[in-house]
Every structure is written in C-alpha cells, then in structure tokens.
Design a protein around this motif. Structure first.
Motif, PDB file in Angstrom:
ATOM      1  N   ASN A  40      42.287  42.755  30.257  1.00  0.00           N
ATOM      2  CA  ASN A  40      41.099  42.709  29.884  1.00  0.00           C
ATOM      3  C   ASN A  40      40.161  41.877  31.000  1.00  0.00           C
ATOM      4  OD1 ASN A  40      40.929  39.729  29.228  1.00  0.00           O
ATOM      5  ND2 ASN A  40      42.449  40.123  27.649  1.00  0.00           N
ATOM      6  N   GLY A  41      38.950  41.807  30.787  1.00  0.00           N
ATOM      7  CA  GLY A  41      38.032  40.987  31.768  1.00  0.00           C
ATOM      8  C   GLY A  41      38.109  39.536  31.709  1.00  0.00           C
ATOM      9  N   VAL A  42      38.382  38.933  30.699  1.00  0.00           N
ATOM     10  CA  VAL A  42      38.536  37.811  30.641  1.00  0.00           C
ATOM     11  C   VAL A  42      39.713  36.977  31.496  1.00  0.00           C
ATOM     12  CG1 VAL A  42      38.976  35.520  29.184  1.00  0.00           C
ATOM     13  CG2 VAL A  42      37.135  37.105  28.499  1.00  0.00           C
ATOM     14  N   LEU A  43      40.870  37.638  31.241  1.00  0.00           N
ATOM     15  CA  LEU A  43      41.952  37.346  31.964  1.00  0.00           C
ATOM     16  C   LEU A  43      41.935  37.860  33.418  1.00  0.00           C
ATOM     17  CD1 LEU A  43      45.037  36.571  31.969  1.00  0.00           C
ATOM     18  CD2 LEU A  43      45.737  38.770  31.295  1.00  0.00           C
ATOM     19  N   GLY A  44      41.288  38.845  33.787  1.00  0.00           N
ATOM     20  CA  GLY A  44      41.038  39.173  35.036  1.00  0.00           C
ATOM     21  C   GLY A  44      40.362  38.304  36.021  1.00  0.00           C
ATOM     22  N   LEU A  45      39.240  37.599  35.177  1.00  0.00           N
ATOM     23  CA  LEU A  45      38.252  36.708  35.950  1.00  0.00           C
ATOM     24  C   LEU A  45      39.410  35.342  36.121  1.00  0.00           C
ATOM     25  CD1 LEU A  45      35.528  36.789  36.877  1.00  0.00           C
ATOM     26  CD2 LEU A  45      34.870  35.476  34.663  1.00  0.00           C
ATOM     27  N   GLU A  46      39.988  35.144  35.255  1.00  0.00           N
ATOM     28  CA  GLU A  46      41.013  33.808  35.450  1.00  0.00           C
ATOM     29  C   GLU A  46      41.894  33.917  36.612  1.00  0.00           C
ATOM     30  OE1 GLU A  46      42.826  33.434  31.803  1.00  0.00           O
ATOM     31  OE2 GLU A  46      41.221  32.675  30.596  1.00  0.00           O
ATOM     32  N   LEU A  47      42.563  35.218  36.760  1.00  0.00           N
ATOM     33  CA  LEU A  47      43.427  35.421  37.717  1.00  0.00           C
ATOM     34  C   LEU A  47      42.769  35.430  39.118  1.00  0.00           C
ATOM     35  CD1 LEU A  47      45.507  38.031  36.398  1.00  0.00           C
ATOM     36  CD2 LEU A  47      46.276  35.738  36.918  1.00  0.00           C
ATOM     37  N   ILE A  48      41.251  35.947  39.212  1.00  0.00           N
ATOM     38  CA  ILE A  48      40.611  36.000  40.448  1.00  0.00           C
ATOM     39  C   ILE A  48      40.494  34.558  40.912  1.00  0.00           C
ATOM     40  CG2 ILE A  48      38.232  36.623  41.451  1.00  0.00           C
ATOM     41  CD1 ILE A  48      38.383  39.186  39.494  1.00  0.00           C
ATOM     42  N   ARG A  49      39.931  33.685  39.652  1.00  0.00           N
ATOM     43  CA  ARG A  49      39.699  32.378  40.329  1.00  0.00           C
ATOM     44  C   ARG A  49      40.709  31.490  40.597  1.00  0.00           C
ATOM     45  NH1 ARG A  49      37.042  32.076  34.424  1.00  0.00           N
ATOM     46  NH2 ARG A  49      34.978  32.416  34.905  1.00  0.00           N
ATOM     47  N   SER A  50      42.068  32.074  40.221  1.00  0.00           N
ATOM     48  CA  SER A  50      43.292  31.230  40.633  1.00  0.00           C
ATOM     49  C   SER A  50      43.771  31.797  42.036  1.00  0.00           C
ATOM     50  CB  SER A  50      44.357  31.533  39.619  1.00  0.00           C
ATOM     51  OG  SER A  50      44.920  32.840  39.266  1.00  0.00           O
ATOM     52  N   GLY A  51      43.221  32.843  42.656  1.00  0.00           N
ATOM     53  CA  GLY A  51      43.466  33.362  43.856  1.00  0.00           C
ATOM     54  C   GLY A  51      44.444  34.347  43.963  1.00  0.00           C
ATOM     55  N   ARG A  52      44.678  35.146  42.721  1.00  0.00           N
ATOM     56  CA  ARG A  52      45.628  36.170  42.584  1.00  0.00           C
ATOM     57  C   ARG A  52      44.779  37.789  42.710  1.00  0.00           C
ATOM     58  NH1 ARG A  52      49.274  34.253  37.525  1.00  0.00           N
ATOM     59  NH2 ARG A  52      50.254  36.349  38.016  1.00  0.00           N
ATOM     60  N   GLY A  53      43.686  37.369  43.194  1.00  0.00           N
ATOM     61  CA  GLY A  53      42.863  38.759  43.440  1.00  0.00           C
ATOM     62  C   GLY A  53      41.914  38.851  44.512  1.00  0.00           C
ATOM     63  N   GLN A  80      35.846  34.716  45.972  1.00  0.00           N
ATOM     64  CA  GLN A  80      36.519  35.584  47.168  1.00  0.00           C
ATOM     65  C   GLN A  80      37.517  36.798  46.641  1.00  0.00           C
ATOM     66  OE1 GLN A  80      35.386  34.966  50.508  1.00  0.00           O
ATOM     67  NE2 GLN A  80      33.956  33.465  49.026  1.00  0.00           N
ATOM     68  N   ALA A  81      36.648  37.770  46.366  1.00  0.00           N
ATOM     69  CA  ALA A  81      37.317  38.966  45.884  1.00  0.00           C
ATOM     70  C   ALA A  81      36.835  40.252  46.444  1.00  0.00           C
ATOM     71  CB  ALA A  81      37.277  39.045  44.267  1.00  0.00           C
ATOM     72  N   GLU A  82      37.311  41.355  46.915  1.00  0.00           N
ATOM     73  CA  GLU A  82      37.040  42.463  47.259  1.00  0.00           C
ATOM     74  C   GLU A  82      37.431  43.479  46.208  1.00  0.00           C
ATOM     75  OE1 GLU A  82      35.554  42.869  49.956  1.00  0.00           O
ATOM     76  OE2 GLU A  82      36.364  41.791  51.667  1.00  0.00           O
ATOM     77  N   VAL A  83      36.391  43.988  45.522  1.00  0.00           N
ATOM     78  CA  VAL A  83      36.401  44.672  44.303  1.00  0.00           C
ATOM     79  C   VAL A  83      36.298  46.299  44.697  1.00  0.00           C
ATOM     80  CG1 VAL A  83      35.781  44.888  41.854  1.00  0.00           C
ATOM     81  CG2 VAL A  83      35.785  42.811  42.962  1.00  0.00           C
ATOM     82  N   ILE A  84      37.221  47.006  44.232  1.00  0.00           N
ATOM     83  CA  ILE A  84      37.201  48.405  44.052  1.00  0.00           C
ATOM     84  C   ILE A  84      37.175  48.882  42.636  1.00  0.00           C
ATOM     85  CG2 ILE A  84      38.344  50.587  44.532  1.00  0.00           C
ATOM     86  CD1 ILE A  84      39.711  49.112  47.174  1.00  0.00           C
ATOM     87  N   VAL A  85      36.208  49.596  42.155  1.00  0.00           N
ATOM     88  CA  VAL A  85      35.977  49.918  40.657  1.00  0.00           C
ATOM     89  C   VAL A  85      36.744  51.191  40.853  1.00  0.00           C
ATOM     90  CG1 VAL A  85      34.584  50.903  39.214  1.00  0.00           C
ATOM     91  CG2 VAL A  85      33.955  48.832  40.257  1.00  0.00           C
ATOM     92  N   ILE A  86      37.655  51.446  39.558  1.00  0.00           N
ATOM     93  CA  ILE A  86      38.309  52.748  39.305  1.00  0.00           C
ATOM     94  C   ILE A  86      38.154  52.844  37.953  1.00  0.00           C
ATOM     95  CG2 ILE A  86      40.386  53.992  39.459  1.00  0.00           C
ATOM     96  CD1 ILE A  86      41.328  52.022  41.570  1.00  0.00           C
ATOM     97  N   SER A  87      37.014  53.869  37.568  1.00  0.00           N
ATOM     98  CA  SER A  87      36.564  54.114  36.305  1.00  0.00           C
ATOM     99  C   SER A  87      36.547  55.700  35.742  1.00  0.00           C
ATOM    100  CB  SER A  87      35.244  53.457  36.083  1.00  0.00           C
ATOM    101  OG  SER A  87      34.613  53.476  35.009  1.00  0.00           O
ATOM    102  N   GLY A  88      36.636  55.838  34.297  1.00  0.00           N
ATOM    103  CA  GLY A  88      36.305  57.151  34.047  1.00  0.00           C
ATOM    104  C   GLY A  88      34.763  57.405  33.582  1.00  0.00           C
TER     105      GLY A  88
END
Length: 334
Positions: A40-53, A80-88
C-alpha cells in the motif's frame, strides 16, 4: 564483484501480490538490485523515507494512499526517489497527472521485461556487469487465485475507463475491484449495498468461451443517466434512455471483458445486451431476476466520474463451473 553496499535499493509498491511478482521477475537479471515490497502507499512511503526506494515501481490504484498521493508526498518532502509508474489506469489524464507529479516514466500493465529495462536505463543508472545476485533469488510473494483475478480485472477495468473517459471527456476514478464467491443471497446484498434505495436501470450481457461463461451486469442510477446524457449533449427521453444505456454498456462491458480475455488467453463471445430493469429499485431488479443468479464468482467494479455525482457498478458474474477453468488459466500466467 559488486558489494552489498553497491546494490541499488528498488521498491515495488503495488497492492497486488501478482503484480509485484510479475515485476520482480521482469527486472533485468544483470542488475544488482536490493528489492523491497510494499502492498500500500503508506508502507511504500515509509520505505522510501528509509532509503529503500532509490528506484520505485509504483502502482496508482492502491489502498491507504494511492499512487498520485505517494508521488505528491515524495515531491513535497523532497525525497530522493526515481519513480516509474506502472499502472492499469491508462487514461491520458492519469499519465499527465503522474508525470506532472514527478514520475520519470509511465508504463502500462502488464509490462514487458524489455520495456521495464528501457525505462530503468533512461534513469541514467549504470549497472555493474557483475551482478550481486540474480533477481530470481529475490523473495517472491505468494499469489492466491482471488488476488490474481483481482489484478487481471484491475487491468481490464483500466482499459474500459480509458474508453469511457475519452467518450465523456472526463477523468474516471478507478476502485480496487472486489472478487468474491457469492451465494445468491450474498449477491443480492452486494447489489443492494452498491446502489442503495435509488431507482436504477440495468443491462445484462452474457458471455461464453473456452470453458468460461457468465453474465456482465451493469447498473446505473437513473439520476446518473441524465447527467451522462448532458456530458454527451444528448437529449434524454423515453426512447433515447435505453439506447444510451446500451451504448454505455458496449463501451464499459465490452472493453472490460476483452481485456480479461486477452490476458487469460480466452476467446469470449458476448451475447446481445438485455435491459433487465428500467426505473426500478434494486429489490425489484433482484425479484425479477432471482432465478438467473446461482452461486457465482463475482468481480465488482465501481466507476466514478470526477467532478460529477455519477457512478456505475459493473459486476462480472462467472458461473460456478467456470472457476476451475479460470484457475487453470491463472496458473499458466503465474
């Protein structure tokens, strides 16, 4: 040999375990990734903040925070994140909004491995020739049949939304599809929950092919039909009302079923659309059609139009005997 410190932190953020599994398998084998996953987006944002994205493969249609909201937070917080959106969700407006919020690329589901590699190379990454580990060694999520069918439906509904949005010149909000095996009573409850006590009109269209059969049920609030007619500059009267319903059903139902057919490798033939009920309540619709609905595998999709109080409910009702065949097709995909 590449060290652990040189590995590229890559985050796959998607609520579908099937989508995450497919993306991880599609990563270039010679790139030294350290892969994390978020459902989910909340967990994703936490991982980006921690440098894992450092690189993020991001879905748009997710619970908690959707992809647009994640992109906005990444931008606003200066992460600091380079985001590639992959969506339906392949509406032109969805692509425009994602890029405006900072997405470096937009890929359509299901993404092919060469497309993904090209998008990664376009980020300016320079992977070492000796990889830290092959991506097949990354843990892969387990995928249930229901999750797989939900992801396939997500992609199919996105194609339908793209056509609908283009026809009506509006942005279509997409939900996370619901997939459940329902008894007749449970189906009736689901229909009642979806539409409440308002008057509705409904179109039913049968489909069959490759050992799969069912009915697509498209339900409209009567109040929404008048608004849709306004978007199309169409005068709505007793004769044009059914015609407008059938036109919308052809777009929404046809595109969604075609999208599922292509992904599952099935040839589904669609029957003639039938007007099940017009200007009636859900209770009346159920009473009139109760004999038609047995135990069924139901995929429920609710479309909403931005800046308009307009909602459609599409239910794909697969017969109980179709489930085994669908499971076989899904297993081949996985």
């Amino acid at each position: 040999m590449t060290s652990v410190d040189d590995a590229i932190p890559l985050l796959v953020c998607d609520d579908s375990s099937m989508a995450r599994k497919q993306l991880i398998r599609s990563l270039p084998a010679n790139w030294p990734f350290r892969v994390s996953q978020a459902e989910n987006g909340v967990l994703g944002l936490e991982l980006i903040r921690s440098g894992r994205g450092r690189i993020v493969l991001l879905d748009l249609t997710m619970p908690e925070l959707n992809g647009f909201e994640v992109l906005a937070r990444v931008r606003d917080e200066g992460l600091q994140a380079e985001v590639i959106v992959i969506s339906g969700d392949v509406q032109e407006e969805a692509i425009r909004r994602a890029r405006a919020l900072g997405a470096r690329a937009f890929l359509r589901k299901p993404v092919a491995a060469p497309e993904l590699e090209a998008a990664l190379l376009a980020l300016g990454m320079n992977p070492a020739p000796a990889a830290l580990q092959h991506h097949s060694q990354h843990p892969l999520p387990s995928v249930s049949f229901h999750d797989a069918l939900r992801e396939l439906s997500n992609i199919a509904m996105g194609r339908a939304a793209e056509l609908l949005g283009r026809a009506l010149k509006v942005f279509v909000h997409l939900p996370i599809p619901n997939v459940n095996l329902l008894e007749p009573g449970e189906l009736q409850m689901a229909l009642s929950d979806a539409q409440g006590n308002q008057q509705v009109s409904a179109i039913c269209q049968g489909y069959i092919g490759g050992g799969v059969a069912g009915e697509a049920l498209l339900i409209f609030h009567d109040s929404a039909i008048a608004d849709v007619a306004g978007l199309l500059d169409t005068k709505l009267d007793a004769s044009s009302h059914p015609e407008l319903l059938l036109d919308l059903a052809a777009i929404i139902t046809g595109a969604c079923l075609n999208g599922l057919s292509e992904q599952l490798g099935l040839q589904l033939s669609l029957g003639h659309p039938l007007l099940l009920g017009q200007h009636c309540t859900i209770d009346e619709l159920i009473r009139l059609n109760r004999p038609r609905w047995k135990q069924t595998l139901a995929v429920e999709i609710s479309y909403g139009l931005e800046d308009h109080d307009i909602h459609f409910d599409l239910m794909l009702l697969f017969t109980e005997s179709s489930v085994e065949r669908l499971q076989q097709r899904v297993e081949l995909l996985l």
